[in-house]
Design an enzyme around this catalytic site. Structure first.
Site, short mmCIF file in Angstrom:
data_model
loop_
_atom_site.label_atom_id
_atom_site.label_comp_id
_atom_site.label_asym_id
_atom_site.label_seq_id
_atom_site.Cartn_x
_atom_site.Cartn_y
_atom_site.Cartn_z
N ARG A 115 15.61 2.19 29.88
CA ARG A 115 15.22 0.86 30.61
C ARG A 115 16.43 0.27 31.26
O ARG A 115 17.41 0.27 30.74
CB ARG A 115 14.60 0.02 29.76
CG ARG A 115 14.15 -1.49 30.01
CD ARG A 115 12.79 -1.08 30.66
NE ARG A 115 12.02 -2.29 30.95
CZ ARG A 115 11.13 -2.50 31.84
NH1 ARG A 115 11.14 -1.53 32.86
NH2 ARG A 115 10.56 -3.60 32.00
N THR A 388 5.18 2.25 39.44
CA THR A 388 5.57 3.07 38.33
C THR A 388 5.13 4.38 38.56
O THR A 388 4.23 4.50 39.22
CB THR A 388 5.02 2.19 36.78
OG1 THR A 388 5.67 1.06 36.74
CG2 THR A 388 5.68 2.97 35.60
N THR A 406 9.97 3.80 36.49
CA THR A 406 9.65 2.67 37.37
C THR A 406 10.82 2.03 38.00
O THR A 406 11.80 1.99 37.72
CB THR A 406 8.67 1.37 36.64
OG1 THR A 406 8.13 0.64 37.52
CG2 THR A 406 9.81 0.81 35.71
N SER A 460 5.80 -2.32 29.60
CA SER A 460 4.28 -2.04 29.40
C SER A 460 4.20 -0.31 29.31
O SER A 460 3.23 0.05 29.10
CB SER A 460 3.41 -2.36 30.14
OG SER A 460 3.45 -4.04 30.21
#
Length: 594
Positions: A115, A388, A406, A460
């Site tokens: 991330r 994404t 994403t 998410s």
């Protein structure tokens, strides 16, 4: 009150109210044990991705003797070239991997967190106007919207630790696609048109996407020579090829030229994190999914364990849909207040994913009536679509990968630092930059998801495995905050016995606590079902209501699934029919058991 008051109250409620705790439905499911009648390895490979060129890239690497993890690097990098609308080297992702055990049975799961991370200069105050309001343009567009990319480090890590082939082999298809080009497709053309004003603010972006001053058109060949060079340096030098050296300098210079404040130290400090996946049981299945900083796995565990208290297959459509919406409502309420980067804040995962806690939440559901969202506290409590992309892989040995990546919104921040070909994300908008104010996806957050240097914004993305005694499923989808509920509906579909393509095509609906509305795709609810839900007190926002200005978008997501039926050793893939360029294929490959 302590930070754990609410879940302890609900846990106590579940223990003392008869019928709330249903042991048969929420004890952990037994994993597939590879019994004598069951296939030990598929013998073929399946890849489902959002673009057929990415699927081909994965099989190209498998044919060279690579495994599912080499293929994951190849597919991820290829999508970074052909799907700039959705993901890229300037973004991040989650890799949920399964290393098959001896003969394909058993094995190990690992979650790779690639991330994006906040740069040191990006504090919440930077994103507020003089009167204290959130500056959405700063949060969504340009240099301040971009967090430090994680995907390149993720590719290096997965290839180096889990793959069989050198990184250069796995990146070769993406390098070729970037250098030689690929045909622009309709979705890419539409997405650019929607973001054109932002994209054309920046000279580096204009250099990539404009041809003689004109935006991309369907059928046109899009070549990205700078991106090819960046990929070549990544292939040759690994981490240092992106996060240090000439590429890093161009990234920093490009961001600072537009008014941002990235530093060389921000890039060099980035690290991939390996985390333990979340696990829970649902009616004979073991579900393996994403831990924080994903909010998806926690919410999925809550929703499915709440719903485990009912035999959904025996309920009519209205009752089943009502209960599912109520489970969504409660999970998203908890998401708002309690979830964030576990390296920076305490996230009470054990409590939030407990079957006892789910039983307590289940007790608050009226089987015949909607619960108004404002009946839950809208203040922090003492507890503490297309953007994404996702792909799913199972190789011939039973290794598997569920990967969601994403750049956040369409084309991310819109900023390509000159000379890099790297389109930067706008993940800073996924932080709670203004407590209690919805972001671009309409979801809110508070202190747990506030920005801090090096912190990762809540996501998410929900790559997921499902394992029963005789089936293995791999699934995931893009779709912003709707990712979580789409994966829920897909998981329930697999639990109901649907096939991979059937799950990919399921109609979709969504509730995220606030705003207190049910959204659905066109045709997801027939008039009779919609009327029954409204009679129960649900407020629906449907495409069919668009004449009144209340409608939602017509289709959502881009689900990619793989299903291995071990009884007959049948491997199948499902690619979302909403996406015309997706591909799910099963092929014999050169992969052999080590």
């Amino acid at each position: 009150m302590t930070r754990r008051v609410l879940p302890r109250l609900l846990l106590a409620l579940s223990l003392f109210v008869p019928g709330l705790f249903l042991p048969g439905s929420i004890l952990p499911a037994r994993a597939a044990d590879g019994g004598s009648a069951l296939a030990q390895r598929p013998g073929q490979a399946a890849i489902a991705s959002a673009h057929r060129l990415a699927t081909d890239a994965g099989f190209e690497v498998l044919d060279q003797g690579g495994n599912a993890f080499d293929a994951a690097v190849a597919v991820s990098a290829a999508l970074s070239v052909v799907e700039p609308i959705s993901s890229g080297l300037g973004g991040g992702g989650f890799f949920l991997l399964h290393q098959a055990g001896q003969g394909g049975a058993g094995g190990r799961d690992v979650f790779i967190d690639a991330r994006e991370a906040a740069p040191a200069a990006a504090t919440a105050d930077r994103y507020r106007t003089a009167d204290g309001k959130l500056d959405s343009d700063l949060a969504e567009n340009g240099p301040w919207a971009a967090a430090i990319p994680g995907l390149p480090a993720g590719l290096v890590h997965v290839a180096g630790k889990y793959g069989r082939l050198p990184l250069s082999a796995s990146l070769a298809p993406a390098i070729r696609l970037a250098r030689d080009g690929f045909p622009v497709y309709a979705k890419l053309e539409r997405g650019y048109a929607a973001r054109r004003e932002v994209m054309e603010r920046f000279p580096g972006t204009r250099a990539v996407f404009l041809s003689n001053g004109q935006p991309p058109k369907e059928g046109q060949l899009l070549k990205q020579p700078d991106l090819a060079k960046t990929l070549e340096l990544l292939a040759a030098n690994g981490f240092d090829g992106f996060y240090r050296g000439p590429v890093a300098k161009k990234l920093v210079d490009g961001v600072r030229a537009e008014g941002g404040q990235w530093t060389a130290g921000d890039l060099a400090a980035y690290r991939v994190h390996e985390r333990e996946p979340l696990r829970f049981g649902y009616r004979g299945w073991e579900v393996v999914t994403a831990p924080p900083p994903s909010s998806g796995g926690v919410a999925l565990a809550q929703m499915m364990q709440i719903l485990a208290g009912w035999d959904l297959a025996k309920l009519d459509d209205a009752q089943r849909t009502h209960l599912t919406i109520e489970a969504m409502r409660r999970a998203f309420r908890d998401r708002t207040f309690y979830l964030g980067d576990p390296d920076f804040v305490h996230v009470p995962v054990d409590v939030l994913t407990s079957p006892y806690y789910a039983a307590g939440l289940r007790a608050t559901i009226n089987p015949e009536k909607a619960t108004p969202s404002d009946s839950f506290s809208g203040l922090p409590t003492p507890l503490e679509d297309e953007e994404t992309t996702h792909f799913s892989i199972v190789d011939a040995d039973g290794n598997r990968a569920a990967v969601t990546q994403t750049v956040n919104l369409l084309f991310g921040s819109g900023l390509v630092p000159p000379g890099t070909g790297v389109l930067l994300n706008n993940e800073m908008d996924d932080f709670a930059l203004q407590p209690g104010q919805p972001n671009a996806f309409g979801v809110m957050g508070y202190e747990a998801n506030a920005p801090a240097p090096g912190k990762r914004p809540l996501s998410s993305m929900t790559p997921t495995f499902m394992v029963s005694p005789d089936h293995v499923a791999v699934l995931g989808t893009p779709g912003g905050s709707r990712i979580i509920t789409m994966v829920l509906l897909g998981a329930l579909g697999f639990a109901d016995g649907l096939g991979a393509q059937q799950v990919a095509a399921l109609p979709r609906y969504h509730h995220q606590w606030m705003p207190d509305v049910v959204q659905a795709e066109s045709g997801a609810f027939d008039p009779d079902l919609a009327a029954k839900l409204r009679a129960m007190g649900h407020t629906l926002r449907l495409p069919e209501d668009s004449a009144s200005g209340r409608g939602s978008s017509h289709t959502w997501g881009n689900m990619q699934t793989v299903l291995w039926d071990r009884r007959g050793n049948v491997l199948t893939g499902g690619s979302d029919p909403r996406n015309s360029v997706g591909s799910a294929e099963v092929r014999a490959t050169a992969t052999v058991a080590p």
